[in-house]
Scaffold this motif. Structure first.
Motif, PDB file in Angstrom:
ATOM      1  N   ASN A 161       0.827  -1.199   0.000  1.00  0.00           N
ATOM      2  CA  ASN A 161       0.000   0.000   0.000  1.00  0.00           C
ATOM      3  C   ASN A 161       0.870   1.261   0.000  1.00  0.00           C
ATOM      4  O   ASN A 161       2.066   1.193   0.270  1.00  0.00           O
ATOM      5  N   ALA A 162       0.288   2.399  -0.313  1.00  0.00           N
ATOM      6  CA  ALA A 162       0.962   3.686  -0.155  1.00  0.00           C
ATOM      7  C   ALA A 162      -0.069   4.740   0.205  1.00  0.00           C
ATOM      8  O   ALA A 162      -1.251   4.599  -0.090  1.00  0.00           O
ATOM      9  N   SER A 163       0.397   5.791   0.873  1.00  0.00           N
ATOM     10  CA  SER A 163      -0.496   6.864   1.323  1.00  0.00           C
ATOM     11  C   SER A 163      -0.827   7.817   0.193  1.00  0.00           C
ATOM     12  O   SER A 163       0.043   8.157  -0.612  1.00  0.00           O
ATOM     13  N   GLN A 164      -2.082   8.267   0.139  1.00  0.00           N
ATOM     14  CA  GLN A 164      -2.501   9.298  -0.814  1.00  0.00           C
ATOM     15  C   GLN A 164      -3.525  10.185  -0.140  1.00  0.00           C
ATOM     16  O   GLN A 164      -4.522   9.685   0.390  1.00  0.00           O
TER      17      GLN A 164
ATOM     18  N   SER B 285       2.424  10.622   3.432  1.00  0.00           N
ATOM     19  CA  SER B 285       3.574   9.725   3.391  1.00  0.00           C
ATOM     20  C   SER B 285       4.757  10.460   4.014  1.00  0.00           C
ATOM     21  O   SER B 285       4.719  11.664   4.215  1.00  0.00           O
TER      22      SER B 285
ATOM     23  N   GLU C 128      12.117   3.593   2.441  1.00  0.00           N
ATOM     24  CA  GLU C 128      11.326   4.274   1.397  1.00  0.00           C
ATOM     25  C   GLU C 128       9.912   3.691   1.331  1.00  0.00           C
ATOM     26  O   GLU C 128       8.936   4.420   1.222  1.00  0.00           O
ATOM     27  N   MET C 129       9.822   2.358   1.392  1.00  0.00           N
ATOM     28  CA  MET C 129       8.508   1.721   1.291  1.00  0.00           C
ATOM     29  C   MET C 129       7.655   2.017   2.526  1.00  0.00           C
ATOM     30  O   MET C 129       6.457   2.274   2.413  1.00  0.00           O
TER      31      MET C 129
ATOM     32  N   GLY D 174       6.420   5.528   2.305  1.00  0.00           N
ATOM     33  CA  GLY D 174       5.326   5.604   1.343  1.00  0.00           C
ATOM     34  C   GLY D 174       4.001   5.199   1.970  1.00  0.00           C
ATOM     35  O   GLY D 174       2.943   5.722   1.638  1.00  0.00           O
ATOM     36  N   MET D 175       4.082   4.270   2.907  1.00  0.00           N
ATOM     37  CA  MET D 175       2.846   3.806   3.570  1.00  0.00           C
ATOM     38  C   MET D 175       2.464   4.726   4.723  1.00  0.00           C
ATOM     39  O   MET D 175       1.469   4.488   5.408  1.00  0.00           O
TER      40      MET D 175
END
Lengths: 500, 167
Positions: free
Chosen positions: A118-121, A126, A460-461, A464-465
């Protein structure tokens, strides 16, 4: 036996416009696939000796060499593939068991590749790991039900823990299966990066005692090299029950690999085969395992966590639950893609289950039974990159073991011929002229770079989450989605399908 | 002065140092052309027997006996750089230097010419190519005196730590 039906596996192609007859390829090939023909004044090749390890290709100063799959086809047959036919030829000639090295290479589903992160939006921010602190520190060991403090505020009831700067450790590879220079590279890299390496069942060479604080010492069924000083030297002790590449069977280090140093370290006579029995002859039940766990804890004054390593097999969840109740502080599970220095091909390619499913099943089971805090969960068996690690941690692992990846960093080219003892890269060999090809200073740097690069990618990952500590990802399966997986697979993995 | 030291324990005996030495001292500076079209003797010698091997090049001795033995003045020690230089034009191929060299680091030309081949520490490129291209870091280019200690014993220890042999 008269005529051999075996054909070459690889074809050595040489560009004679580029070849300068420097004979580097010849000197570097332990399989003797290259030779110089004086009459022809030409370098020549013996294709059937080639194992495709790329040593000659990498060292050729003029890029004159290429190795190809030998262009020889059997009549097309989905059932009787060339590999099946050649295996039968081999066995019909020798009457032996098919041997191989490294992990299961067969075409079976790789679950890591069916998991998405998953990643934040918009709705949650993030985090940029280059601007903000990001925590990868990991502690392995039993965590108490509740914390108790003394007057000064120090925790008084914390069982022994291993501290890792990043949730990666080098998995068990014994001195014997790999060279001393490979062991030195792993030990030094572990100590400089604040992680752990594992001795495997090879004892601890005298020169490696200095890295004890970053060593997990293994006690396996052969008990090679186990003595009080050895147990005291490590930061943790691991009881090896099984290995992913060969669940249910023991180990066999051939006598020709047991030279002076290996003999002293393993405490066995020089030149004798080192046979590790399939089972521990004193463990026939969880109760027996408990006795060994506590014998080892007693021997080390309850100062070191004890890990139990098993291979991922059908009943892994129930077994892991038993191990947790038996008093282990760490459970290490090795998946069916895990590597080995030597294993029967049929076992490696057909026994055991994928680590992703085993991990999810064990983590769920331990949670259901309220045992999860009592043990740390370490998994291995083909972690290929940092994304695999992030997925493993989201599935419930505390840390991962990397073996094959570490060896690849050292120069392994996955030719799967470890069992021949002729590793051209100086890794899986005891031949002094080959061992010196691996300069531990270079090896250490390469391993450190790998750990550094992967740790950075993990950050980094996580960023991103929108997560700033690896602790917050542990068992956080909501960060995972499945792709191309059926209901049952999703159920076992405990994740939703992409789009849900 | 900075010299090349061999670390025998890591030498593969691959002889890539010789290949790159030849290339570096060629007209073309091209590895294929240097070997196929030019006649160049490597200035570095890989000594090997069984599993022991190491690369040997001129030690650029402080009291270089070859410079004293040379009858034409083709071998001279540069007082500033310390490099024992070789002038091919002056050489007559008497091989007296080869007999006096205590390390066996001077070779006759492999193509029958009356000249010798010996290491010049790659003065033209700055860093010896054998060191730069060694695949296993078995050669180091260091100044022992600069590194630490002036005493012979300390230097010996340092070289030993590096795994090399002292000149």
């Amino acid at each position: 036996m008269a005529l051999s039906y075996k054909n070459p596996e690889f074809l050595i192609e040489r560009d004679y416009d580029k070849c300068i007859n420097c004979r580097v390829c010849e000197r570097q090939c332990a399989n003797e696939a290259h030779y110089y023909d004086e009459d022809l004044d030409k370098m020549m090749a013996i294709d059937k000796n080639c194992v495709n390890c790329h040593r000659c290709v990498t060292l050729c100063p003029t890029d004159a060499l290429r190795i190809r799959k030998y262009p020889l086809e059997f009549k097309e047959n989905y059932n009787w593939t060339g590999e099946m036919i050649n295996n039968i030829y081999k066995q019909a000639e020798t009457g032996g068991v098919l041997l191989t090295g490294m992990g299961n290479p067969t075409k079976k589903k790789i679950y890591w590749d069916h998991l998405l992160l998953n990643a934040s939006q918009v709705t949650n921010p993030s985090i940029d790991p280059l601007r903000e602190p990001m925590e990868l520190k990991t502690f392995l060991g039993r965590k108490p039900e509740r914390l108790e403090f003394d007057q000064e505020g120090n925790i008084t009831n914390l069982p022994p823990q291993i501290e890792l700067e990043t949730p990666i450790m080098f998995s068990a590879m014994s001195f014997g299966s790999i060279s001393l220079n490979a062991c030195k590279s792993l030990a030094r890299a572990a100590s400089e990066m604040g992680i752990m390496y594992n001795t495997g069942e090879g004892g601890l060479h005298q020169e490696l005692y200095q890295y004890g604080a970053n060593t997990i010492v293994q006690v396996a069924s052969g008990r090679f090299g186990v003595h009080q000083e050895y147990l005291d030297a490590g930061a943790a002790i691991e009881i090896k029950i099984g290995q992913g590449a060969k669940p249910g069977i023991g180990g066999h280090l051939p006598g020709e690999k047991v030279g002076e140093e290996v003999s002293r370290t393993r405490m066995i006579p020089k030149g004798t085969d080192a046979l590790s029995p399939a089972p521990h002859h004193d463990i026939y039940s969880i109760e027996d395992l408990r006795q060994l766990i506590y014998a080892l804890k007693e021997a080390t004054d309850y100062e070191k966590p004890v890990s139990v390593k098993i291979s991922a097999v059908h009943n892994v969840a129930a077994i892991a639950s038993g191990i947790a109740t038996a008093g282990a502080d760490i459970i290490a599970i090795d998946g069916y893609r895990g590597g080995t220095g030597a294993a029967p091909t049929m076992i490696r390619d057909n026994v055991g289950i994928p680590i992703e499913l085993a991990l999810a099943a064990v983590d769920s089971r331990l949670r259901e039974e309220g045992l999860r805090n009592q043990v740390s969960l370490v998994i291995g068996g083909s972690i290929r990159n940092s994304a695999d690690i992030v997925k493993a941690i989201a599935l419930g692992a505390d840390a991962v073991y990397i073996g094959s990846a570490a060896l690849i960093a050292l120069g392994c080219h996955m030719c799967q011929k470890c069992y021949t003892g002729k590793c051209n890269w100086g890794i899986a060999t005891q031949r002094p002229d080959l061992v010196k090809r691996l300069n531990p200073e270079i090896g250490t740097e390469r391993l450190k770079n790998l750990i550094r690069g992967w740790s950075h990618e993990i950050k980094e990952m996580l960023g991103g989450m929108g997560i700033n500590a690896i602790e917050s990802l542990r068992g956080n399966r909501l960060m995972l989605r499945g792709i191309d997986l059926n209901e049952k697979e999703l159920e076992i993995l405990g994740i939703k399908h992409a789009g849900e | 002065m900075k010299k090349v030291y061999a670390r025998e324990e890591y030498c593969l005996g691959c002889k890539l140092c010789e290949v790159y030495c030849v290339t570096s001292h060629s007209e073309s500076k091209d590895v294929v052309k240097a070997h196929k079209m030019e006649e160049i003797t490597p200035r570095v010698i890989v000594e090997s027997t069984g599993e022991v091997s190491f690369a040997l090049q001129c030690r650029h001795c402080d009291d270089a006996p070859c410079t004293k033995a040379c009858i034409t003045g083709a071998l001279q020690k540069d007082p500033e750089t310390g490099i024992v230089g070789y002038n091919q034009e002056k050489c007559v191929g008497c091989w007296t230097c080869i007999m006096t060299c205590p390390y066996g680091a001077i070779k006759r030309d492999e193509y029958g010419r009356s000249i010798i081949s010996k290491c010049d520490l790659c003065i033209e490129t700055g860093e010896p190519v054998c060191v730069v291209n060694c695949p296993n870091n078995a050669l180091v280019f260091i100044d022992l005196a600069e590194k630490q200690g002036e005493g012979v014993e300390e230097q010996d220890k340092l070289v030993k730590e590096q795994g090399g042999c002292r000149d």
